[in-house]
Structure formats: C-alpha cells, structure tokens
Design a protein around this motif. Structure first.
Motif, short mmCIF file in Angstrom:
data_model
loop_
_atom_site.label_atom_id
_atom_site.label_comp_id
_atom_site.label_asym_id
_atom_site.label_seq_id
_atom_site.Cartn_x
_atom_site.Cartn_y
_atom_site.Cartn_z
N LEU A 239 0.83 -1.21 0.00
CA LEU A 239 0.00 0.00 0.00
C LEU A 239 0.87 1.26 0.00
O LEU A 239 0.55 2.25 -0.68
CB LEU A 239 -0.93 0.00 1.20
CG LEU A 239 -2.10 -0.99 1.15
CD1 LEU A 239 -2.88 -0.97 2.46
CD2 LEU A 239 -3.03 -0.66 -0.02
N ILE A 240 1.95 1.24 0.75
CA ILE A 240 2.87 2.39 0.76
C ILE A 240 3.48 2.58 -0.63
O ILE A 240 3.60 3.70 -1.13
CB ILE A 240 3.97 2.19 1.81
CG1 ILE A 240 3.36 2.22 3.22
CG2 ILE A 240 5.05 3.26 1.69
CD1 ILE A 240 4.34 1.88 4.32
N PHE A 241 3.86 1.48 -1.27
CA PHE A 241 4.43 1.54 -2.62
C PHE A 241 3.44 2.11 -3.62
O PHE A 241 3.79 2.95 -4.47
CB PHE A 241 4.87 0.13 -3.04
CG PHE A 241 5.47 0.06 -4.40
CD1 PHE A 241 6.68 0.67 -4.69
CD2 PHE A 241 4.81 -0.61 -5.43
CE1 PHE A 241 7.23 0.62 -5.96
CE2 PHE A 241 5.35 -0.68 -6.70
CZ PHE A 241 6.56 -0.05 -6.96
N ILE A 242 2.18 1.68 -3.51
CA ILE A 242 1.14 2.20 -4.41
C ILE A 242 0.95 3.70 -4.18
O ILE A 242 0.78 4.48 -5.12
CB ILE A 242 -0.18 1.44 -4.19
CG1 ILE A 242 -0.02 -0.01 -4.65
CG2 ILE A 242 -1.32 2.11 -4.94
CD1 ILE A 242 -1.21 -0.89 -4.32
N SER A 243 0.97 4.11 -2.91
CA SER A 243 0.82 5.53 -2.60
C SER A 243 1.94 6.36 -3.20
O SER A 243 1.72 7.46 -3.73
CB SER A 243 0.79 5.73 -1.08
OG SER A 243 -0.28 5.02 -0.50
N LEU B 293 3.65 5.60 -5.90
CA LEU B 293 3.43 5.64 -7.35
C LEU B 293 2.37 6.68 -7.72
O LEU B 293 2.52 7.42 -8.70
CB LEU B 293 3.02 4.26 -7.86
CG LEU B 293 4.09 3.16 -7.84
CD1 LEU B 293 3.50 1.85 -8.34
CD2 LEU B 293 5.28 3.56 -8.69
N LEU B 294 1.29 6.74 -6.92
CA LEU B 294 0.26 7.75 -7.17
C LEU B 294 0.81 9.16 -6.98
O LEU B 294 0.48 10.08 -7.74
CB LEU B 294 -0.93 7.51 -6.23
CG LEU B 294 -1.76 6.25 -6.50
CD1 LEU B 294 -2.80 6.06 -5.38
CD2 LEU B 294 -2.46 6.35 -7.84
N GLY B 295 1.66 9.33 -5.94
CA GLY B 295 2.28 10.63 -5.71
C GLY B 295 3.17 11.04 -6.86
O GLY B 295 3.17 12.21 -7.30
N ILE B 296 3.97 10.11 -7.37
CA ILE B 296 4.85 10.41 -8.51
C ILE B 296 4.02 10.79 -9.74
O ILE B 296 4.36 11.74 -10.47
CB ILE B 296 5.75 9.20 -8.80
CG1 ILE B 296 6.73 8.99 -7.65
CG2 ILE B 296 6.52 9.41 -10.11
CD1 ILE B 296 7.54 7.70 -7.77
N ALA B 297 2.93 10.06 -9.97
CA ALA B 297 2.06 10.38 -11.11
C ALA B 297 1.45 11.78 -10.96
O ALA B 297 1.35 12.54 -11.93
CB ALA B 297 0.95 9.34 -11.23
N GLY B 298 1.07 12.12 -9.72
CA GLY B 298 0.53 13.45 -9.48
C GLY B 298 1.55 14.55 -9.71
O GLY B 298 1.25 15.61 -10.27
N LEU B 299 2.79 14.30 -9.29
CA LEU B 299 3.86 15.28 -9.52
C LEU B 299 4.13 15.48 -11.00
O LEU B 299 4.50 16.57 -11.44
CB LEU B 299 5.14 14.84 -8.80
CG LEU B 299 5.11 14.87 -7.27
CD1 LEU B 299 6.39 14.28 -6.70
CD2 LEU B 299 4.92 16.31 -6.77
#
Length: 312
Positions: free
Chosen positions: A77-81, A83-89
């Motif tokens: 779950l931390i890893f997925i979070s 990845l989502l943060g990187i996509a948002g950036l």
C-alpha cells in the motif's frame, strides 16, 4: 509475526476518500486533454487512455495478488501511494498557457454557481444535451444487466463454473482492450455522432443475441464483440464533448457527464437486483434491456438530428 487488525470504519473512510478523489480525477483528466492535444488527435488520445485503463484493470489484480504473496500488504500500500504521488507530480510539468485569465476569474465563483452554470450550459447546447442523454441511456440499460448479471448468467443459463465465468469476463475485458486499440488506429474524426448511434443499436442487438446464447463456446465471441463496442461508442462521444465544449466550461461539462454515467450504475445494479429478486431470469432481463437501446437510437436519430450531422 505481529498482525494488527484494522477497524472496518477506517477501511470505509479510506474507500470513501478513494472514490471521491477518483470522481474528481476523471473529469479533471478529460478536461485537461483537449488543452494539450490537437483536436484531430482527441479520439486517438482517448483511445490510448481507455486502452491503458483496461489493461491496468486486467493486469492490476493479477500483479497485486502476486506481490501480496511475496511482500507484506502494508508495504504494498505504501508503494502504491508513492506511485500515485509520482504520477501526481508529473502533472505539474504540464504547462497550459492559454486561458489563464479565465481560470483566475472562475476562482472567485462559488462551486454551486459553477455547477449550476455547467448544467445550464450543457442543457442549452442541443449537441451536448443529446450526448448527455446517450450517456445516461447506455449506462442505465447496460451496466446492471451485463456487469452485475454476468456471473448469474454464466451459472444459471450457461450452466458453467467459475472457470467458465473467468473466460467470459476475460473475453469482455479483451474486447474492450481490442476496441480501444482499433479506435486508436482508425482515429475517427468525422460523423462520430452517427457512428456512435449505429454502434449503440448494434450493441443492443449484441445484448439481445447474448441473452439467447445457451453454450459457452458461443457466449465468449459474442461477449468479446459487446466489449469491443463499449469503447467504440464511448470514446467518440467523449471526444465530441471535448471538441464542441468551450474550454472554460469543459471541466464542468465532463463532471456532469461522468456523474450522469457513474451515478446511474448503482441504480442500474439496484433495478437488476430487484428484478432478479422477484424471480425474473437474467436472460429475460438482458433481452428486455436491449430493447430500450434500440428504441432510443431511433428517437435520438429523429429527435436530435444534430448528432448525425455533427462532424459531417
């Protein structure tokens, strides 16, 4: 190993936030696309996005199941979070230079007023009103009978098992991926409205045919065809909305379209559940749900000639 139980209310809150932000993401993504993509490439761009989404929906659970068997789900779950943060950036690097003054002016308008303006704007435009109507009809009469009724159909009508259901469900997903790829290659830019109406009628016939199938060997190719028609209808319609909507209104219009489509899915599920609960067989429900699609195509073709004339 120490295992900590998570209260159900925490999971419920997490799911609520995930769904809420997901609802914000899709209209924002669809409204950003026409600002960075040339108009004649909108259909192709939407096809690529929808194809990527279908691939992710198909491969994501498989990959998650594999990773959970290897690593702790907390780490996953931390890893997925991350990845989502990187996509948002990554979105921060997108620069939209035009329309900046409009954005500044809209910041001073309340959310309720903007939502009302978006609805009025959509309803006053005959083409957008027609496209919104199509979205409502297709989601109401397809989502519940097909998506929710599929396992019931495989078990009750086809007399299949879980493996047969996986083949049928996989065929539908494969059809959606294939349909997105085909639309991307063709990149339709003319007569998209008429083209979508014809395919809605074809999808209605496909649903009617599928409801009469009795063996798994025929059900799989038919469901693949229905899956291919799904993006073949939705992608041109979304591209038309993006093409014919003013840039400063597109976010609100896409929000209404997404609300009209996603909001009716639970209602379609509820109606299907009710009909199943009172003893109506799923193949009968599928057959009857195809009829409104066919009738609505005729009504829209006559009542909204602007649909078939758009892009002409």
């Amino acid at each position: 190993m120490f295992i900590m139980e998570v209260p159900i209310w925490i999971l419920a809150i997490n799911a609520a936030f995930f769904g809420m932000f997901g609802g914000l993401f899709e209209p924002a993504r669809d409204s950003l696309l026409p600002k960075i993509i040339q108009t004649e490439q909108l259909t192709r761009a939407n096809s690529l996005i929808q194809g990527a989404i279908q691939v992710a929906l198909f491969s994501g659970p498989l990959l998650a199941g594999l990773l959970i068997s290897i690593i702790n789900y907390h780490i996953l779950l931390i890893f997925i979070s991350l990845l989502l943060g990187i996509a948002g950036l990554g979105v921060l690097f997108i620069r939209v230079t035009h329309g900046t003054s409009m954005v500044k002016e809209q910041k001073d308008i309340s959310f309720i007023k903007q939502l009302k303006e978006g609805f009025v704007y959509t309803w006053e435009k005959p083409l957008l009103r027609a496209l919104f109507t199509i979205t409502v009809i297709t989601n109401l009469f397809i989502s519940g009978p097909l998506m929710m009724g599929l396992p019931v159909f495989v078990e009750g009508v086809l007399k299949g098992n879980s493996l047969d259901y996986s083949f049928v469900q996989g065929g539908f997903t494969f059809g959606m991926i294939a349909g997105s790829i085909i639309i991307s290659i063709i990149n339709i830019n003319r007569n998209r409205g008429a083209y979508a109406l014809y395919l809605i009628a074809f999808q209605g016939l496909g649903m009617l045919l599928f409801s009469q199938v009795q063996i798994i060997e025929i059900a799989i190719p038919v469901i693949i065809l229905i899956g291919m028609l799904n993006p073949a209808i939705n992608i041109p319609l979304i591209s038309m909305v993006q093409t014919y909507t003013d840039r400063n209104k597109i976010g609100r219009v896409m929000s209404l379209i997404r609300t009209g489509s996603l909001g009716l899915i639970p209602l379609s599920y509820a109606i299907t559940s009710f009909l199943l609960g009172i003893g109506i067989k799923i193949n009968i429900i599928m057959a009857w749900s195809s009829l409104p699609l066919l009738v609505s195509v005729v009504i829209l073709f006559v009542r909204f000639p602007i649909i078939r004339k758009a892009d002409g």
